[in-house]
Design a protein around this motif. Structure first.
Motif, mmCIF file in Angstrom:
data_model
loop_
_atom_site.group_PDB
_atom_site.id
_atom_site.type_symbol
_atom_site.label_atom_id
_atom_site.label_comp_id
_atom_site.label_asym_id
_atom_site.label_seq_id
_atom_site.Cartn_x
_atom_site.Cartn_y
_atom_site.Cartn_z
ATOM 1 N N SER A 187 -7.296 8.440 13.028
ATOM 2 C CA SER A 187 -5.856 8.279 12.774
ATOM 3 C C SER A 187 -5.584 7.777 11.366
ATOM 4 N N GLU A 188 -6.588 7.161 10.747
ATOM 5 C CA GLU A 188 -6.421 6.641 9.389
ATOM 6 C C GLU A 188 -7.138 7.492 8.345
ATOM 7 N N HIS A 189 -7.799 8.515 8.781
ATOM 8 C CA HIS A 189 -8.530 9.377 7.848
ATOM 9 C C HIS A 189 -8.244 10.845 8.190
ATOM 10 N N ALA A 190 -8.311 11.687 7.187
ATOM 11 C CA ALA A 190 -8.036 13.118 7.399
ATOM 12 C C ALA A 190 -8.856 13.931 6.407
ATOM 13 N N LEU A 191 -8.839 15.223 6.598
ATOM 14 C CA LEU A 191 -9.505 16.153 5.681
ATOM 15 C C LEU A 191 -8.489 16.656 4.652
ATOM 16 N N HIS A 228 1.685 24.572 13.969
ATOM 17 C CA HIS A 228 0.586 23.668 14.328
ATOM 18 C C HIS A 228 0.246 22.708 13.185
ATOM 19 N N SER A 229 0.312 23.178 11.950
ATOM 20 C CA SER A 229 -0.046 22.305 10.825
ATOM 21 C C SER A 229 1.007 21.226 10.584
ATOM 22 N N GLU A 230 2.261 21.518 10.930
ATOM 23 C CA GLU A 230 3.343 20.565 10.665
ATOM 24 C C GLU A 230 3.789 19.827 11.926
ATOM 25 N N LYS A 231 2.882 19.672 12.873
ATOM 26 C CA LYS A 231 3.207 18.909 14.092
ATOM 27 C C LYS A 231 3.682 17.492 13.790
ATOM 28 N N PRO A 232 3.079 16.797 12.798
ATOM 29 C CA PRO A 232 3.597 15.448 12.493
ATOM 30 C C PRO A 232 5.076 15.433 12.127
ATOM 31 N N GLN A 233 5.590 16.548 11.581
ATOM 32 C CA GLN A 233 7.015 16.630 11.259
ATOM 33 C C GLN A 233 7.849 17.085 12.449
ATOM 34 N N SER A 251 4.116 19.305 4.374
ATOM 35 C CA SER A 251 3.547 18.008 3.998
ATOM 36 C C SER A 251 2.068 17.890 4.355
ATOM 37 N N SER A 252 1.565 18.741 5.249
ATOM 38 C CA SER A 252 0.169 18.649 5.676
ATOM 39 C C SER A 252 -0.749 19.356 4.682
ATOM 40 N N ASN A 253 -1.970 18.908 4.614
ATOM 41 C CA ASN A 253 -2.947 19.546 3.729
ATOM 42 C C ASN A 253 -3.288 20.958 4.199
ATOM 43 N N TYR A 258 -8.205 8.814 2.819
ATOM 44 C CA TYR A 258 -7.782 7.662 3.632
ATOM 45 C C TYR A 258 -6.260 7.616 3.613
ATOM 46 N N ILE A 259 -5.634 7.439 4.793
ATOM 47 C CA ILE A 259 -4.180 7.419 4.910
ATOM 48 C C ILE A 259 -3.718 5.972 5.028
ATOM 49 N N PRO A 260 -3.068 5.436 3.988
ATOM 50 C CA PRO A 260 -2.574 4.046 4.058
ATOM 51 C C PRO A 260 -1.482 3.915 5.115
ATOM 52 N N PRO A 261 -1.253 2.712 5.599
ATOM 53 C CA PRO A 261 -0.180 2.500 6.586
ATOM 54 C C PRO A 261 1.176 2.944 6.036
ATOM 55 N N GLY A 262 1.910 3.690 6.842
ATOM 56 C CA GLY A 262 3.234 4.162 6.452
ATOM 57 C C GLY A 262 3.234 5.432 5.624
ATOM 58 N N ALA A 263 2.065 5.976 5.287
ATOM 59 C CA ALA A 263 1.981 7.212 4.492
ATOM 60 C C ALA A 263 1.530 8.362 5.382
ATOM 61 N N ASP A 264 1.536 9.550 4.816
ATOM 62 C CA ASP A 264 1.029 10.718 5.539
ATOM 63 C C ASP A 264 -0.176 11.266 4.796
ATOM 64 N N GLU A 265 -0.819 12.294 5.385
ATOM 65 C CA GLU A 265 -2.051 12.812 4.791
ATOM 66 C C GLU A 265 -1.819 13.482 3.440
ATOM 67 N N GLY A 266 -0.578 13.878 3.171
ATOM 68 C CA GLY A 266 -0.275 14.460 1.869
ATOM 69 C C GLY A 266 -0.282 13.449 0.747
ATOM 70 N N HIS A 267 -0.284 12.162 1.081
ATOM 71 C CA HIS A 267 -0.276 11.105 0.061
ATOM 72 C C HIS A 267 -1.425 10.121 0.297
ATOM 73 N N GLY A 268 -2.544 10.656 0.807
ATOM 74 C CA GLY A 268 -3.685 9.800 1.083
ATOM 75 C C GLY A 268 -4.510 9.501 -0.163
ATOM 76 N N GLU A 269 -5.440 8.549 -0.003
ATOM 77 C CA GLU A 269 -6.339 8.160 -1.091
ATOM 78 C C GLU A 269 -7.690 8.856 -0.911
ATOM 79 N N LYS A 270 -8.263 9.318 -2.010
ATOM 80 C CA LYS A 270 -9.509 10.081 -1.956
ATOM 81 C C LYS A 270 -10.690 9.200 -1.563
ATOM 82 N N VAL A 271 -11.586 9.809 -0.803
ATOM 83 C CA VAL A 271 -12.837 9.157 -0.403
ATOM 84 C C VAL A 271 -13.986 9.974 -0.973
#
Length: 693
Positions: free
Chosen positions: A157-161, A381-386, A412-414, A74-87
């Motif tokens: 948009s709030e969740h990622a692999l 492609h993996s670093e498109k957010p940057q 920064s991407s997984n 889970y990606i908290p507001p203002g964070a990226d997928e590299g700093h997400g919380e585990k589900v």
């Protein structure tokens, strides 16, 4: 009726000699078959198991990475997928993932047991292939389900692999590839192209063990540092990878605690040593097998092409696109014709080796270029957010491949982190092979040019600048393998060749160990004297060949040296009954197979310098070829000597022949005066010794 007491020893001696003859024949046939086998058999029998044994542990490590972490975040507001919380993952995913790892480990263990001959080929290979395919299919099924809305939590948009998902995809691809390669190995073995067993060399086995050790070291180190630095485990794996490979991409993953920094001192140096060992093993394999096989195939292809280019009307043979040389079979005696073939074959060798080096450089350069360009494409492609462009990705991939690691751009991407670990590990053998091939070509040429420029400026040679310029122009005209001094040696007359043989024999005559031969001569037994003399020379030459066998680069003998050695083996270059010419392409009837010089008469195998049985062909270097045959010759001679009833025959060299050759040299030209003076000096040193010739 024969007396059994006399008949049986003679029969045993004859059988021993016949056994050695068969041994020599079988060895020659085996060498010829190995040389003529297409390269795909070597790839299937050796390269495929080696790739599987090396990348199998890497795939297992990635499977572990796919199992130990959650696949969703889970990606908290203002964070990226590299700093997400585990589900939390569903239990069925963990179960299937675990079963996949069990299949993969069983396959890998089965392959290793088969390579160490603890498990038979028929049992091990089905387990290995089925195990890896099952592991691959299970991971592919998991990745497919994980990519659908059934598994992924909305909104996307709030969740990622997580990185674990991407490690699972990489592991599945590796399992599928190495299992497919092992199918080629099994099919070739059951078709009879090679034995149903792995005959890997020590360096090949070492590479597999080093790979297993390195991956274990990387994963355990990551586990330690994730606890010390409070990182996610897969982030620690990413950190351990770019640390041990000395890339140092920087970013937030650096040791910040005193404990972590202290452990880094030992962990980093240990990893660098292990990487160095892997690089050394990869380079050894390239030089040991790949280079040898490529050289043999290029030489054979070049030989067949050259034989087809013989023009009997113009008496020429084409060695290259712009190179022809005279090649006449008429008007030459046997020794002159043989020397002509030798010189053509030696030049053919040099041209084939040059082509092999630059072909290997082109292949390795292409592989490294693809690794760079395709890797940059994935990172873009993996670093498109940057907002990475392709140029920025190229820049990052380039600085990472060369282990520069400025740290101005970080992943920064997984997906990018997981791919970087695999990509950087793949870069180790790719760049090692490229640098090795550059050392044989570009770096060597630059080194030679530097030395040559130095000889014209600050370091002139002993012959002066003018001579250096002249030699340099000759090298540019004929190629860097061209050596005018060697050509001069090969252009000597047959008389000089005979004198070279005499000089070699003179060195042996002065030894004290010839007392038995001299004693036999004093009693008038000249045959026994010559046999002892022949055995002694064979033993001495074996010692000299043993020193040459490990020379780097491999020793290449002149025609005069080959003339001497072949006479010792009973294959005199001047004897027309022992050799035959290769058929020219124009003289073959339609439907005939090319003449490859296959021997058909046992001990005195008839071969041409341009034939497949030539000592300059095959996978053995020249010293190995001579050492093997001279050992068999000495063994055969000693077996005959031990039997009192074996028929004694005059050896190919004798003291009487030496004296006769030396006496006839007085009528030679002044060009051989120095050789005659050396013979006279040797005679003076032996004055008072009665050789009873």
């Amino acid at each position: 009726m024969n007396d059994p007491g006399l008949h049986e020893p003679a029969q045993d001696a004859a059988q021993d000699v016949e056994k050695n003859t068969h041994k020599e024949d079988e060895e020659a046939i085996r060498e010829e078959r190995t040389f003529l086998d297409p390269s795909r058999y070597w790839f299937a029998s050796t390269a495929c198991p080696l790739i599987a044994g090396t990348f199998g542990p890497i795939a297992n490590a990635f499977s572990i990475c796919a199992l130990v972490e959650k696949w969703r975040i889970y990606i908290p507001p203002g964070a990226d997928e590299g700093h997400g919380e585990k589900v939390e993952d569903p239990k069925w995913l963990i179960a299937v993932n675990s079963v996949s790892l069990v299949f993969a480990l069983a396959a890998n263990i089965s392959l290793l047991l088969n390579m160490t001959r603890r498990l038979s080929f028929a049992i091990a290979q089905p387990i290995t292939i089925v195990g890896w395919f099952m592991a691959s299919f299970l991971l592919i099924a998991l990745a497919s389900v994980a990519s659908t809305s059934i598994f992924r939590i909305q909104p996307t948009s709030e969740h990622a692999l997580s990185q674990a998902f991407y490690y699972g995809i990489i592991a599945a691809a590796l399992y599928f590839i190495i299992a497919s390669l092992m199918i080629f190995t099994v099919v070739g073995a059951y078709q009879g192209h090679y034995p149903k067993e792995f005959r890997l060399t020590s360096s090949q086995r070492t590479l597999m063990l080093q790979t297993i050790s390195f991956m274990f070291y990387l994963l355990v180190g990551a586990l330690v540092f994730c606890k010390v630095e409070n990182w996610n485990y897969l982030d620690a794996v990413y950190w351990a990878d770019f640390t041990l490979l000395t890339v140092g991409v920087g970013g937030e993953y650096v040791p910040k605690t005193h404990t972590g920094r202290s452990l880094l001192f030992f962990y980093a140096i240990g990893g660098i040593i292990m990487v160095g060992l892997v690089i050394g093993s990869v380079r050894s394999l390239v030089l040991e097998r790949g280079k040898e096989k490529m050289s043999a195939r290029f030489t054979e292809l070049k030989r067949q092409k050259v034989l087809r280019s013989v023009n009997h009307d113009k008496q020429t043979i084409k060695l290259g696109l712009f190179e022809k040389t005279s090649f006449a079979n008429e008007g030459l005696d046997e020794s002159q014709r043989r020397e002509q073939e030798f010189r053509v074959m030696r030049r053919l060798q040099h041209k084939a080796e040059t082509k092999r080096r630059y072909t290997a450089l082109a292949i390795s350069s292409t592989a490294a270029l693809l690794l760079w360009l395709l890797g940059a494409l994935v990172f873009m492609h993996s670093e498109k957010p940057q907002g990475w462009s392709y140029f920025v990705s190229l820049y990052f991939a380039y600085t990472s491949l060369l282990t520069i690691g400025y740290g101005d751009y970080t992943l920064s991407s997984n997906a990018g982190k997981a791919f970087f670990v695999f990509w950087s590990l793949l870069a180790v053998p790719t760049l090692t092979i490229l640098i090795s091939n550059m050392g044989d070509t570009v770096i060597k040429a630059f080194r030679d040019l530097t030395i040559w420029i130095g000889s014209l400026t600050v370091l002139p040679g002993e012959h002066g600048i003018g001579s250096t310029l002249r030699i340099g122009m000759e090298r540019l005209r004929h190629g860097k393998l061209y050596n005018p001094k060697e050509e001069d040696k090969e252009g000597q007359t047959i008389g000089a060749s005979e004198q070279a043989i005499i000089n070699r024999l003179e060195d042996h005559i002065e030894e004290d160990e010839l007392e038995e031969a001299e004693e036999a001569g004093e009693h008038g037994d000249y045959l026994e004297r010559d046999i002892h003399f022949y055995h002694y020379i064979l033993a001495k030459e074996l010692g000299k060949l043993t020193k040459d066998i490990h020379a780097s680069p491999p020793r290449q003998y002149t025609y005069q040296e080959w003339n001497y050695y072949l006479r010792l083996l009973g294959q005199d270059e001047n004897d027309t009954t022992l050799h035959r010419k290769p058929k020219a392409h124009q003289n073959r009837r339609k439907g005939d197979k090319p003449d490859l010089g296959t021997a058909d008469d046992g001990v005195n195998s008839r071969w041409s310098w341009l034939g497949i049985r030539s000592p300059l062909m095959g996978t053995q270097n020249e010293a190995q070829w001579l050492l093997q045959r001279m050992s068999l010759t000495l063994e055969r001679e000693l077996q005959k000597q031990r039997s009192p009833h074996a028929k004694k025959e005059p050896p190919p060299i004798s003291m009487a022949d030496l004296r006769r050759k030396k006496g006839s040299s007085s009528s030679e030209s002044d060009g051989n005066r120095e050789l005659r003076e050396n013979v006279g000096a040797a005679e003076m040193r032996r004055r008072g010794v009665n050789d009873s010739v």
